[in-house]
Design a protein around this motif. Structure first.
Motif, mmCIF file in Angstrom:
data_model
loop_
_atom_site.group_PDB
_atom_site.id
_atom_site.type_symbol
_atom_site.label_atom_id
_atom_site.label_comp_id
_atom_site.label_asym_id
_atom_site.label_seq_id
_atom_site.Cartn_x
_atom_site.Cartn_y
_atom_site.Cartn_z
ATOM 1 N N PHE A 1 -6.198 8.364 3.362
ATOM 2 C CA PHE A 1 -7.332 7.480 3.643
ATOM 3 C C PHE A 1 -8.519 7.786 2.742
ATOM 4 C CE2 PHE A 1 -4.911 7.807 7.504
ATOM 5 C CZ PHE A 1 -4.850 6.502 7.952
ATOM 6 N N ILE B 1 -12.829 2.365 6.994
ATOM 7 C CA ILE B 1 -11.673 2.719 6.161
ATOM 8 C C ILE B 1 -11.719 1.856 4.903
ATOM 9 C CG2 ILE B 1 -9.150 2.737 6.009
ATOM 10 C CD1 ILE B 1 -9.160 3.078 9.109
ATOM 11 N N GLU B 2 -12.033 2.502 3.802
ATOM 12 C CA GLU B 2 -12.160 1.741 2.561
ATOM 13 C C GLU B 2 -10.799 1.453 1.947
ATOM 14 O OE1 GLU B 2 -15.419 1.920 -0.727
ATOM 15 O OE2 GLU B 2 -14.000 3.560 -1.057
ATOM 16 N N ASP B 3 -9.902 2.454 1.991
ATOM 17 C CA ASP B 3 -8.594 2.262 1.375
ATOM 18 C C ASP B 3 -7.574 3.162 2.061
ATOM 19 O OD1 ASP B 3 -6.843 1.069 -0.327
ATOM 20 O OD2 ASP B 3 -7.685 1.906 -2.167
ATOM 21 N N VAL B 4 -6.335 2.783 1.941
ATOM 22 C CA VAL B 4 -5.272 3.540 2.596
ATOM 23 C C VAL B 4 -3.969 3.356 1.820
ATOM 24 C CG1 VAL B 4 -4.939 1.598 4.201
ATOM 25 C CG2 VAL B 4 -3.959 3.806 4.777
ATOM 26 N N ARG B 5 -3.173 4.427 1.769
ATOM 27 C CA ARG B 5 -1.831 4.373 1.189
ATOM 28 C C ARG B 5 -0.883 5.141 2.109
ATOM 29 N NH1 ARG B 5 -4.360 1.748 -1.704
ATOM 30 N NH2 ARG B 5 -4.418 1.573 -3.965
ATOM 31 N N THR C 1 -1.076 -0.548 7.328
ATOM 32 C CA THR C 1 -2.037 -0.316 6.241
ATOM 33 C C THR C 1 -2.816 -1.596 5.922
ATOM 34 O OG1 THR C 1 -0.415 -0.765 4.494
ATOM 35 C CG2 THR C 1 -0.722 1.543 5.137
ATOM 36 N N GLU C 2 -2.129 -2.725 6.000
ATOM 37 C CA GLU C 2 -2.832 -3.985 5.719
ATOM 38 C C GLU C 2 -3.934 -4.243 6.733
ATOM 39 O OE1 GLU C 2 0.195 -7.101 5.369
ATOM 40 O OE2 GLU C 2 -0.155 -6.994 3.211
ATOM 41 N N LYS D 1 -7.310 -1.590 6.362
ATOM 42 C CA LYS D 1 -8.302 -1.682 5.278
ATOM 43 C C LYS D 1 -9.538 -2.436 5.738
ATOM 44 C CE LYS D 1 -5.704 -1.368 1.061
ATOM 45 N NZ LYS D 1 -5.372 -1.929 -0.231
ATOM 46 N N GLY D 2 -10.689 -1.800 5.581
ATOM 47 C CA GLY D 2 -11.954 -2.446 5.929
ATOM 48 C C GLY D 2 -12.321 -2.345 7.403
ATOM 49 N N ASN E 1 0.826 -1.224 0.000
ATOM 50 C CA ASN E 1 0.000 0.000 0.000
ATOM 51 C C ASN E 1 0.856 1.268 0.000
ATOM 52 O OD1 ASN E 1 -2.540 -1.483 0.213
ATOM 53 N ND2 ASN E 1 -1.838 -1.970 2.282
#
Ligand code: FES
Length: 136
Positions: free
Chosen positions: A46, A53-57, A74-75, A78-79, A20
């Motif tokens: 985010f 949290i739908e997605d993150v980098r 980050t892993e 997510k979700g 991510n």
């Protein structure tokens, strides 16, 4: 390979091949912070869907522990519902990291979670900040 060795290998793998890593097209929340002890930086981006949290980098530069911790975090994020992440502190972050760190490296391990909680909840303290422990 012993458990500790395995966890260390995993950590180094996240450092060399961060998950991510990069940027979101249209993030809802962005925050970047450094570790004042060393100047290392982490930026977290985010995308939220309601209270989840739908997605993150992330992007950053720094020591192996701080960058691997960001990748591993980050892993996990997510979700996840925000309400759950709000309760995360030092214990949860060290569990995600999979290794114990000595007090000198605690901020390295906690930086990504600190940035995350700052971004999502406006918290500016170190997670579970124990002044003596985090004094370095
Ligand atoms: Fe800077 Fe680890 S030495 S975050």
């Amino acid at each position: 390979m012993g458990m500790d060795e395995f966890e260390l290998e995993l950590l180094l793998d996240h450092y060399k091949d961060p998950r991510n890593f990069g940027h979101l097209n249209d993030p809802d929340v962005v925050r970047e912070e450094g570790n004042p002890s060393c100047g290392d930086q982490i930026r977290m981006e985010f995308k939220l869907r309601g209270d989840v949290i739908e997605d993150v980098r992330f992007t950053g530069k720094g020591c192996a522990i701080s960058q691997a911790a960001a990748s591993m975090l980050t892993e996990e994020l997510k979700g996840k519902p925000l309400a759950e992440v709000r309760g995360w502190g030092k214990r949860e972050m060290l569990d995600i990291l999979g290794i114990e760190v000595n007090p000198m490296r605690l901020k390295c391990a906690l930086l990504a979670l600190k940035v995350t909680k700052g971004a999502l909840f406006g918290e500016t303290d170190w997670p579970n900040g124990d002044e003596a422990e985090l004094a370095s």
